[in-house]
Design a protein around this motif. Structure first.
Motif, PDB file in Angstrom:
ATOM      1  N   SER A  60      -6.518   0.281   5.574  1.00 49.08           N
ATOM      2  CA  SER A  60      -6.523  -0.894   4.990  1.00 49.08           C
ATOM      3  C   SER A  60      -5.756  -2.096   5.399  1.00 49.08           C
ATOM      4  O   SER A  60      -6.105  -3.163   5.326  1.00 49.08           O
ATOM      5  N   THR A  61      -4.545  -1.840   6.022  1.00 53.29           N
ATOM      6  CA  THR A  61      -3.641  -2.837   6.532  1.00 53.29           C
ATOM      7  C   THR A  61      -4.497  -3.485   7.700  1.00 53.29           C
ATOM      8  O   THR A  61      -4.254  -4.611   7.957  1.00 53.29           O
TER       9      THR A  61
ATOM     10  N   ASP B  44      -5.530   5.978   5.784  1.00 51.14           N
ATOM     11  CA  ASP B  44      -6.405   5.130   4.744  1.00 51.14           C
ATOM     12  C   ASP B  44      -5.526   3.750   4.803  1.00 51.14           C
ATOM     13  O   ASP B  44      -5.960   2.597   4.728  1.00 51.14           O
TER      14      ASP B  44
ATOM     15  N   LEU C 179      -7.540  -3.996   8.108  1.00 54.27           N
ATOM     16  CA  LEU C 179      -8.482  -5.164   7.424  1.00 54.27           C
ATOM     17  C   LEU C 179      -7.849  -6.300   7.434  1.00 54.27           C
ATOM     18  O   LEU C 179      -8.589  -7.250   7.502  1.00 54.27           O
TER      19      LEU C 179
ATOM     20  N   GLU D 249     -13.821   4.025   1.295  1.00 51.44           N
ATOM     21  CA  GLU D 249     -13.792   2.647   1.388  1.00 51.44           C
ATOM     22  C   GLU D 249     -13.231   2.045   2.442  1.00 51.44           C
ATOM     23  O   GLU D 249     -13.710   1.073   3.105  1.00 51.44           O
ATOM     24  N   SER D 250     -11.787   2.504   2.552  1.00 53.28           N
ATOM     25  CA  SER D 250     -11.186   1.994   3.540  1.00 53.28           C
ATOM     26  C   SER D 250     -11.584   1.984   4.960  1.00 53.28           C
ATOM     27  O   SER D 250     -11.529   1.087   5.803  1.00 53.28           O
TER      28      SER D 250
ATOM     29  N   ARG E 264       0.842  -1.154  -0.078  1.00 52.12           N
ATOM     30  CA  ARG E 264       0.081   0.028   0.105  1.00 52.12           C
ATOM     31  C   ARG E 264       1.041   1.287  -0.048  1.00 52.12           C
ATOM     32  O   ARG E 264       0.696   2.281  -0.632  1.00 52.12           O
TER      33      ARG E 264
ATOM     34  N   ALA F 283     -13.073  -1.185   7.466  1.00 56.25           N
ATOM     35  CA  ALA F 283     -12.600  -1.700   8.596  1.00 56.25           C
ATOM     36  C   ALA F 283     -13.587  -1.458   9.757  1.00 56.25           C
ATOM     37  O   ALA F 283     -13.553  -2.197  10.527  1.00 56.25           O
TER      38      ALA F 283
ATOM     39  N   PHE G 294      -8.019  -3.445  -2.913  1.00 59.26           N
ATOM     40  CA  PHE G 294      -7.990  -3.071  -1.804  1.00 59.26           C
ATOM     41  C   PHE G 294      -6.665  -2.181  -1.756  1.00 59.26           C
ATOM     42  O   PHE G 294      -6.660  -1.102  -1.013  1.00 59.26           O
TER      43      PHE G 294
ATOM     44  N   ALA H  61      -7.110   1.914  -1.035  1.00 62.53           N
ATOM     45  CA  ALA H  61      -6.163   2.400   0.092  1.00 62.53           C
ATOM     46  C   ALA H  61      -5.582   3.649  -0.064  1.00 62.53           C
ATOM     47  O   ALA H  61      -5.203   4.557   0.711  1.00 62.53           O
TER      48      ALA H  61
END
Length: 413
Positions: free
Chosen positions: A98-99, A94, A101, A142-143, A35, A147, A132, A136
């Motif tokens: 994302s991470t 973000d 998640l 979205e991220s 990411r 989460a 994803f 991110a």
């Protein structure tokens, strides 16, 4: 099979991220690195994604005036940008979400199936999933939404109803799509998954309602104070419904100037009246063209579950190839899981299926976009990982490999 209250206690896996097994830490670091690399390589997506610019504008308005001018957006993601600042501050927030998640899906899979191998494979899918990685760094909500909502699912499966309610309401403050679904999920988890007595199950619904009012209250005050009206969510519903149900729309999408135009409504200055007028126009179109509505519901369904992006900005052969390579195996393996094991696991996975069906139906009524389908993908990856491991368990060599992996994970974890 794991049933009832045993589901919340079933996983032998990790409860605290700092106690995560070594393979999961490797996946977390790999996901973070990918990411960060995408943030360094990809250009700013504002020119291709107008919502990204609007989120930043809303953050600036909130920071400097305490008021979000656009009536179409919920406040949590603009508040996050206001806190971190646009640019790398927003990107890092973000990327970390994302991470996170990756870990959340790992824990969710353990809560569902109590299988460490499936959980790590699902986490690997999240870490490597191209969509994803892109979202991110896209500057969209979205991220944050994924989460929060996957975190709510994890807490529901583990019978942590208060934490789940907080996360679910925060997800609604990010995107209002699940506002009607969340209370029904509370009921299902209380009655079916955890088999609570009627009084205790209803108490969880009341607790959810109290947390909902407490967390939504500042947003309601904002709307009453600055817009002069009680607005429970946002005023984007009318625009989205009209965008998907008007004479211009030929594709099922919601691109202004292509799928719809609001030029005929620009003289309505009051945002509440503007939203009501768009709702009325969309409803009138559906009433006068019911066959068209049904036909386009099918078109929107196909667009929602499309295998590659529709937008011209993301239709190059390379992007399509990357998207298909990431999505199609997950899609097919998810279908295989549902066809082969879905009935046996149905009561356990029904909340995920309800979420997928609900989002699909909403997009069939309003406007369809692959972006709006993205929150379903973490659950599809869980199903796909389950299918891979259960298929592998049919072969003796794979059984031995899985057993050795499980033993080594036990020593390392």
């Amino acid at each position: 099979m794991i049933t009832g209250l045993d589901l919340a206690r079933a996983p032998s896996g990790v409860r605290r991220p700092w106690l995560a097994p070594l393979p999961l830490w490797v996946l977390l670091l790999l996901g973070l690195a990918l990411r960060l690399a995408a943030a360094a390589v990809l250009p700013d997506q504002v020119t291709s994604l107008p919502d990204a610019e609007q989120y930043r504008n809303s953050a600036s308005q909130l920071l400097h005036g305490g008021f979000i001018i656009s009536p179409y957006y919920m406040p949590l993601y603009p508040a996050l940008i206001a806190l971190t600042g646009p640019g790398w501050g927003q990107l890092l927030a973000d990327i970390l979400l994302s991470t996170a998640l990756i870990w959340l899906v790992h824990e969710l899979t353990l809560a569902l199936f109590a299988d460490a191998v499936i959980a790590l494979l699902a986490a690997a899918g999240i870490a490597l999933y191209p969509q994803f990685i892109f979202f991110a760094v896209a500057g969209l909500s979205e991220s944050l939404f994924m989460a929060l909502f996957v975190g709510a699912f994890l807490c529901w499966y583990r019978a942590r109803f208060v934490a789940a309610a907080v996360l679910a309401v925060l997800s609604i403050l990010t995107r209002p799509a699940v506002d009607l679904l969340a209370p029904l999920l509370v009921l299902y988890f209380a009655f079916v998954i955890h088999r609570l007595p009627v009084a205790k199950a209803l108490r969880q619904v009341v607790v959810y309602g109290l947390i909902y009012c407490a967390l939504m209250g500042p947003w309601w005050w904002h709307n009453v104070h600055f817009r002069g009206a009680f607005i429970r969510l946002s005023l984007g519903g009318g625009a989205n419904f009209y965008a998907g149900n008007n004479p211009m729309n030929k594709t099922g999408g919601g691109i202004r100037g292509i799928d719809y135009s609001i030029e005929g409504f620009k003289d309505i200055a009051d945002p509440v009246e503007h939203d009501r007028a768009l709702w009325n126009a969309g409803i009138a179109f559906v009433r006068d063209h019911p066959a068209h509505f049904v036909k386009f519901a099918g078109i929107k369904f196909l667009r929602f579950w499309r295998l590659w992006p529709y937008a011209d900005a993301y239709s190059s052969p390379l992007i399509i190839l990357i998207y298909v390579m990431g999505y199609v195996p997950v899609f097919l393996l998810s279908l295989l899981y549902l066809a082969r094991w879905g009935f046996a696991d149905f009561m356990r996975i029904a909340p995920m299926l309800a979420f997928a069906a609900y989002l699909t139906l909403v997009n069939m009524v309003f406007v369809a976009s692959l972006r709006y389908r993205l929150p379903i993908d973490p659950f599809m990856i869980v199903f796909a990982a389950t299918a891979v491991v259960r298929l592998a368990q049919r072969w003796p060599a794979a059984q031995m490999l899985l057993a050795r992996f499980g033993a080594s994970r036990h020593r390392l974890g």
